[in-house]
Design a protein around this motif. Structure first.
Motif, mmCIF file in Angstrom:
data_model
loop_
_atom_site.group_PDB
_atom_site.id
_atom_site.type_symbol
_atom_site.label_atom_id
_atom_site.label_comp_id
_atom_site.label_asym_id
_atom_site.label_seq_id
_atom_site.Cartn_x
_atom_site.Cartn_y
_atom_site.Cartn_z
ATOM 1 N N PRO A 1 6.122 12.672 1.579
ATOM 2 C CA PRO A 1 4.608 12.960 0.816
ATOM 3 C C PRO A 1 3.672 12.004 0.148
ATOM 4 O O PRO A 1 4.023 11.036 0.009
ATOM 5 C CB PRO A 1 5.549 14.146 -1.002
ATOM 6 C CG PRO A 1 6.643 13.535 -0.737
ATOM 7 C CD PRO A 1 7.043 12.959 0.593
ATOM 8 N N PRO A 2 2.718 12.621 0.014
ATOM 9 C CA PRO A 2 1.480 11.579 -0.911
ATOM 10 C C PRO A 2 2.439 10.321 -1.725
ATOM 11 O O PRO A 2 3.370 11.416 -2.862
ATOM 12 C CB PRO A 2 0.346 11.935 -0.749
ATOM 13 C CG PRO A 2 -0.065 13.282 -0.069
ATOM 14 C CD PRO A 2 1.802 13.224 -0.130
ATOM 15 N N ILE A 3 1.482 9.724 -2.132
ATOM 16 C CA ILE A 3 2.460 7.958 -3.429
ATOM 17 C C ILE A 3 1.180 8.557 -4.527
ATOM 18 O O ILE A 3 -0.011 8.502 -4.311
ATOM 19 C CB ILE A 3 2.298 6.973 -3.005
ATOM 20 C CG1 ILE A 3 3.490 7.069 -1.730
ATOM 21 C CG2 ILE A 3 2.404 5.932 -4.236
ATOM 22 C CD1 ILE A 3 3.881 5.499 -1.628
ATOM 23 N N LEU A 4 1.754 9.169 -5.485
ATOM 24 C CA LEU A 4 0.456 8.841 -7.135
ATOM 25 C C LEU A 4 1.250 8.012 -8.051
ATOM 26 O O LEU A 4 1.837 8.050 -8.195
ATOM 27 C CB LEU A 4 0.583 11.012 -7.040
ATOM 28 C CG LEU A 4 -0.394 11.177 -8.227
ATOM 29 C CD1 LEU A 4 -1.719 10.745 -8.417
ATOM 30 C CD2 LEU A 4 -0.197 12.382 -9.251
ATOM 31 N N PHE A 5 -0.122 8.112 -8.564
ATOM 32 C CA PHE A 5 0.226 6.678 -9.237
ATOM 33 C C PHE A 5 -1.406 7.279 -10.321
ATOM 34 O O PHE A 5 -2.232 8.158 -10.478
ATOM 35 C CB PHE A 5 -0.351 5.676 -8.907
ATOM 36 C CG PHE A 5 0.211 4.615 -8.251
ATOM 37 C CD1 PHE A 5 1.550 4.330 -8.322
ATOM 38 C CD2 PHE A 5 -0.092 5.055 -6.896
ATOM 39 C CE1 PHE A 5 2.537 4.015 -7.316
ATOM 40 C CE2 PHE A 5 0.652 4.103 -5.223
ATOM 41 C CZ PHE A 5 1.955 4.256 -6.163
ATOM 42 N N GLN A 6 -0.705 6.960 -11.987
ATOM 43 C CA GLN A 6 -2.010 7.512 -12.863
ATOM 44 C C GLN A 6 -2.531 6.088 -13.758
ATOM 45 O O GLN A 6 -1.335 4.987 -14.523
ATOM 46 C CB GLN A 6 -1.075 8.067 -13.737
ATOM 47 C CG GLN A 6 -1.940 8.036 -14.865
ATOM 48 C CD GLN A 6 -1.351 9.570 -16.216
ATOM 49 O OE1 GLN A 6 0.251 9.871 -15.641
ATOM 50 N NE2 GLN A 6 -2.362 10.329 -16.583
ATOM 51 N N VAL A 7 -3.403 5.527 -12.606
ATOM 52 C CA VAL A 7 -3.646 3.991 -12.630
ATOM 53 C C VAL A 7 -4.482 3.966 -14.627
ATOM 54 O O VAL A 7 -4.092 2.433 -14.788
ATOM 55 C CB VAL A 7 -4.912 3.596 -12.069
ATOM 56 C CG1 VAL A 7 -4.223 3.843 -10.687
ATOM 57 C CG2 VAL A 7 -6.456 4.454 -12.009
ATOM 58 N N ASP A 8 -4.634 4.388 -15.022
ATOM 59 C CA ASP A 8 -4.764 3.903 -17.040
ATOM 60 C C ASP A 8 -3.845 3.449 -17.744
ATOM 61 O O ASP A 8 -3.585 3.362 -18.222
ATOM 62 C CB ASP A 8 -5.898 5.754 -17.389
ATOM 63 C CG ASP A 8 -5.088 6.667 -17.488
ATOM 64 O OD1 ASP A 8 -3.582 6.909 -16.637
ATOM 65 O OD2 ASP A 8 -5.319 7.778 -17.981
ATOM 66 N N VAL A 9 -3.149 4.624 -17.200
ATOM 67 C CA VAL A 9 -1.100 4.442 -17.654
ATOM 68 C C VAL A 9 -0.500 2.878 -16.285
ATOM 69 O O VAL A 9 0.055 2.263 -17.722
ATOM 70 C CB VAL A 9 -0.050 5.550 -17.351
ATOM 71 C CG1 VAL A 9 0.988 5.032 -18.051
ATOM 72 C CG2 VAL A 9 -0.920 6.423 -18.478
ATOM 73 N N ASP A 10 -0.317 2.750 -15.490
ATOM 74 C CA ASP A 10 -0.149 1.772 -14.156
ATOM 75 C C ASP A 10 -0.698 1.529 -13.812
ATOM 76 O O ASP A 10 -1.208 1.594 -12.546
ATOM 77 C CB ASP A 10 0.842 3.231 -13.736
ATOM 78 C CG ASP A 10 1.639 1.896 -12.488
ATOM 79 O OD1 ASP A 10 2.173 0.739 -12.707
ATOM 80 O OD2 ASP A 10 1.953 3.190 -12.246
#
Length: 75
Positions: free
Chosen positions: A20-29
């Motif tokens: 599956p795709p890789i997901l990041f939450q850029v405001d936290v990480d």
């Protein structure tokens, strides 16, 4: 949230698809160290639909490289 979804990554030997795709939450990480695709089911459901809709509604612009190859001036 501020999501960033990786469907594929650039590699020296060519692109690598993520399934599956890789997901990041850029405001936290912001350094994108922690793949949270298993912890954000709503984002994993919504983001691919947003991408598909965007791609279906894009219109091609002029081929600027062709103009350069033909000696045209681009301003």
């Amino acid at each position: 949230g501020s999501w960033k979804l990786h469907l594929q990554s650039a590699r020296p030997k060519g692109p690598m698809k993520h399934d599956p795709p890789i997901l990041f939450q850029v405001d936290v990480d912001p350094s994108e160290k922690y793949n949270i695709n298993g912890h954000a089911p709503e984002a994993m459901k919504t983001l691919p639909k947003v991408i598909t809709s965007h791609l279906e509604n894009m219109e091609a612009g002029p081929d600027l490289m062709k103009a350069v190859d033909e000696g045209a001036r681009i301003r």
